[in-house]
Design a protein around this motif. Structure first.
Motif, PDB file in Angstrom:
ATOM      1  N   ARG A 110      -7.603   8.098 -11.974  1.00  0.00           N
ATOM      2  CA  ARG A 110      -6.437   8.858 -12.437  1.00  0.00           C
ATOM      3  C   ARG A 110      -6.840  10.074 -13.237  1.00  0.00           C
ATOM      4  O   ARG A 110      -6.325  11.172 -13.023  1.00  0.00           O
ATOM      5  N   LEU A 111      -7.745   9.875 -14.190  1.00  0.00           N
ATOM      6  CA  LEU A 111      -8.181  11.002 -15.034  1.00  0.00           C
ATOM      7  C   LEU A 111      -8.878  12.086 -14.209  1.00  0.00           C
ATOM      8  O   LEU A 111      -8.653  13.272 -14.416  1.00  0.00           O
ATOM      9  N   THR A 112      -9.685  11.677 -13.262  1.00  0.00           N
ATOM     10  CA  THR A 112     -10.360  12.634 -12.401  1.00  0.00           C
ATOM     11  C   THR A 112      -9.353  13.457 -11.621  1.00  0.00           C
ATOM     12  O   THR A 112      -9.470  14.689 -11.533  1.00  0.00           O
ATOM     13  N   LYS A 113      -8.335  12.810 -11.077  1.00  0.00           N
ATOM     14  CA  LYS A 113      -7.302  13.521 -10.310  1.00  0.00           C
ATOM     15  C   LYS A 113      -6.528  14.488 -11.196  1.00  0.00           C
ATOM     16  O   LYS A 113      -6.269  15.632 -10.807  1.00  0.00           O
ATOM     17  N   ILE A 114      -6.165  14.061 -12.390  1.00  0.00           N
ATOM     18  CA  ILE A 114      -5.389  14.894 -13.293  1.00  0.00           C
ATOM     19  C   ILE A 114      -6.222  16.099 -13.750  1.00  0.00           C
ATOM     20  O   ILE A 114      -5.730  17.220 -13.793  1.00  0.00           O
ATOM     21  N   LEU A 115      -7.483  15.866 -14.078  1.00  0.00           N
ATOM     22  CA  LEU A 115      -8.335  16.958 -14.555  1.00  0.00           C
ATOM     23  C   LEU A 115      -8.646  17.976 -13.456  1.00  0.00           C
ATOM     24  O   LEU A 115      -8.895  19.140 -13.736  1.00  0.00           O
ATOM     25  N   VAL A 163       0.867  -1.180   0.000  1.00  0.00           N
ATOM     26  CA  VAL A 163       0.000   0.000   0.000  1.00  0.00           C
ATOM     27  C   VAL A 163       0.902   1.227   0.000  1.00  0.00           C
ATOM     28  O   VAL A 163       1.721   1.399   0.898  1.00  0.00           O
ATOM     29  N   LEU A 164       0.758   2.063  -1.017  1.00  0.00           N
ATOM     30  CA  LEU A 164       1.514   3.308  -1.109  1.00  0.00           C
ATOM     31  C   LEU A 164       0.814   4.385  -0.302  1.00  0.00           C
ATOM     32  O   LEU A 164      -0.355   4.667  -0.535  1.00  0.00           O
ATOM     33  N   CYS A 165       1.534   4.975   0.653  1.00  0.00           N
ATOM     34  CA  CYS A 165       0.978   6.018   1.524  1.00  0.00           C
ATOM     35  C   CYS A 165       1.881   7.243   1.503  1.00  0.00           C
ATOM     36  O   CYS A 165       2.393   7.679   2.528  1.00  0.00           O
ATOM     37  N   LEU A 166       2.095   7.774   0.311  1.00  0.00           N
ATOM     38  CA  LEU A 166       2.984   8.920   0.185  1.00  0.00           C
ATOM     39  C   LEU A 166       2.216  10.217   0.415  1.00  0.00           C
ATOM     40  O   LEU A 166       1.010  10.276   0.217  1.00  0.00           O
ATOM     41  N   ASP A 167       2.937  11.253   0.815  1.00  0.00           N
ATOM     42  CA  ASP A 167       2.325  12.545   1.088  1.00  0.00           C
ATOM     43  C   ASP A 167       1.570  13.059  -0.137  1.00  0.00           C
ATOM     44  O   ASP A 167       1.861  12.673  -1.270  1.00  0.00           O
ATOM     45  N   GLY A 168       0.620  13.957   0.096  1.00  0.00           N
ATOM     46  CA  GLY A 168      -0.228  14.484  -0.963  1.00  0.00           C
ATOM     47  C   GLY A 168       0.520  15.130  -2.107  1.00  0.00           C
ATOM     48  O   GLY A 168       0.077  15.081  -3.252  1.00  0.00           O
ATOM     49  N   ASP A 169       1.664  15.736  -1.806  1.00  0.00           N
ATOM     50  CA  ASP A 169       2.431  16.395  -2.867  1.00  0.00           C
ATOM     51  C   ASP A 169       3.201  15.407  -3.741  1.00  0.00           C
ATOM     52  O   ASP A 169       3.859  15.800  -4.698  1.00  0.00           O
ATOM     53  N   SER A 203       3.544   8.634  -6.712  1.00  0.00           N
ATOM     54  CA  SER A 203       2.752   7.459  -6.332  1.00  0.00           C
ATOM     55  C   SER A 203       2.266   6.710  -7.566  1.00  0.00           C
ATOM     56  O   SER A 203       2.310   5.478  -7.605  1.00  0.00           O
ATOM     57  N   ILE A 204       1.827   7.447  -8.575  1.00  0.00           N
ATOM     58  CA  ILE A 204       1.371   6.814  -9.817  1.00  0.00           C
ATOM     59  C   ILE A 204       2.524   6.052 -10.470  1.00  0.00           C
ATOM     60  O   ILE A 204       2.367   4.912 -10.903  1.00  0.00           O
ATOM     61  N   GLN A 205       3.681   6.692 -10.508  1.00  0.00           N
ATOM     62  CA  GLN A 205       4.856   6.049 -11.110  1.00  0.00           C
ATOM     63  C   GLN A 205       5.221   4.764 -10.362  1.00  0.00           C
ATOM     64  O   GLN A 205       5.452   3.726 -10.968  1.00  0.00           O
ATOM     65  N   TYR A 206       5.270   4.828  -9.028  1.00  0.00           N
ATOM     66  CA  TYR A 206       5.599   3.642  -8.227  1.00  0.00           C
ATOM     67  C   TYR A 206       4.532   2.568  -8.383  1.00  0.00           C
ATOM     68  O   TYR A 206       4.840   1.382  -8.468  1.00  0.00           O
ATOM     69  N   TYR A 207       3.283   2.990  -8.387  1.00  0.00           N
ATOM     70  CA  TYR A 207       2.166   2.061  -8.543  1.00  0.00           C
ATOM     71  C   TYR A 207       2.326   1.281  -9.853  1.00  0.00           C
ATOM     72  O   TYR A 207       2.250   0.061  -9.871  1.00  0.00           O
ATOM     73  N   ASP A 208       2.557   2.020 -10.947  1.00  0.00           N
ATOM     74  CA  ASP A 208       2.700   1.378 -12.258  1.00  0.00           C
ATOM     75  C   ASP A 208       3.923   0.466 -12.302  1.00  0.00           C
ATOM     76  O   ASP A 208       3.860  -0.638 -12.839  1.00  0.00           O
ATOM     77  N   GLN A 209       5.028   0.932 -11.730  1.00  0.00           N
ATOM     78  CA  GLN A 209       6.255   0.150 -11.723  1.00  0.00           C
ATOM     79  C   GLN A 209       6.056  -1.173 -10.983  1.00  0.00           C
ATOM     80  O   GLN A 209       6.391  -2.242 -11.494  1.00  0.00           O
ATOM     81  N   ASP A 245       0.775  -6.950  -5.919  1.00  0.00           N
ATOM     82  CA  ASP A 245      -0.572  -6.515  -5.553  1.00  0.00           C
ATOM     83  C   ASP A 245      -0.443  -5.145  -4.879  1.00  0.00           C
ATOM     84  O   ASP A 245      -0.033  -5.054  -3.726  1.00  0.00           O
ATOM     85  N   ILE A 246      -0.776  -4.066  -5.597  1.00  0.00           N
ATOM     86  CA  ILE A 246      -0.512  -2.707  -5.139  1.00  0.00           C
ATOM     87  C   ILE A 246      -1.810  -1.939  -4.915  1.00  0.00           C
ATOM     88  O   ILE A 246      -2.749  -2.035  -5.704  1.00  0.00           O
ATOM     89  N   TYR A 247      -1.815  -1.156  -3.829  1.00  0.00           N
ATOM     90  CA  TYR A 247      -2.929  -0.272  -3.498  1.00  0.00           C
ATOM     91  C   TYR A 247      -2.381   1.108  -3.187  1.00  0.00           C
ATOM     92  O   TYR A 247      -1.171   1.294  -3.031  1.00  0.00           O
ATOM     93  N   PHE A 248      -3.269   2.076  -3.062  1.00  0.00           N
ATOM     94  CA  PHE A 248      -2.886   3.475  -2.920  1.00  0.00           C
ATOM     95  C   PHE A 248      -3.797   4.155  -1.908  1.00  0.00           C
ATOM     96  O   PHE A 248      -5.018   3.960  -1.935  1.00  0.00           O
TER      97      PHE A 248
END
Length: 123
Positions: A116-121, A53-59, A64-70, A77-80
């Motif tokens: 992802r798209l919602t966050k980016i937009l 489970v990735l629990c990185l700071d908001g900034d 997090s996306i990069q680590y998740y994809d990697q 089995d990855i969560y965020f």
């Protein structure tokens, strides 16, 4: 190195956090101690086929996306946990206590394309 490796139970969910103070508040967590996931840590996660489970700071959302994809591409089995517009885990613990941290960790989810798209937009 893998900080606090001796105390990690590789058979349980592993929480990746940014810093040491965050790791003191989250059980079975490993602080990244900088940018990037070390090859040694990746090797250990693969060796034990860990749920992460990735629990990185908001900034660090893009990181997090990069680590998740990697890690997902390697078959893990990855969560965020989304900390965007929130304090870091250590500060949440300090202000709101252990129950708030536990509740936050329960929000772990997969990063699907709609999210992802919602966050980016919304940036």
């Amino acid at each position: 190195i893998i900080y606090n490796e001796y105390y990690i139970n590789w058979d349980l969910t592993i929480y990746l956090v940014e810093g040491v103070f965050d790791s003191l508040r989250v059980p079975n967590s490993i602080p990244l101690l900088g940018k990037g996931i070390s090859p040694l840590l990746i090797s250990k996660l693969l060796e034990h086929n860990s749920r992460v489970v990735l629990c990185l700071d908001g900034d660090a959302f893009k990181d997090s996306i990069q680590y998740y994809d990697q890690l997902t591409s390697l078959g893990l089995d990855i969560y965020f946990v989304d900390l965007t517009n929130k304090k870091d885990i250590s500060k949440i613990f300090e202000d709101e206590g252990h129950t708030a941290v536990t509740a936050l960790l329960k929000t772990a989810k997969r990063l699907d394309i709609t999210y992802r798209l919602t966050k980016i937009l919304n940036e």
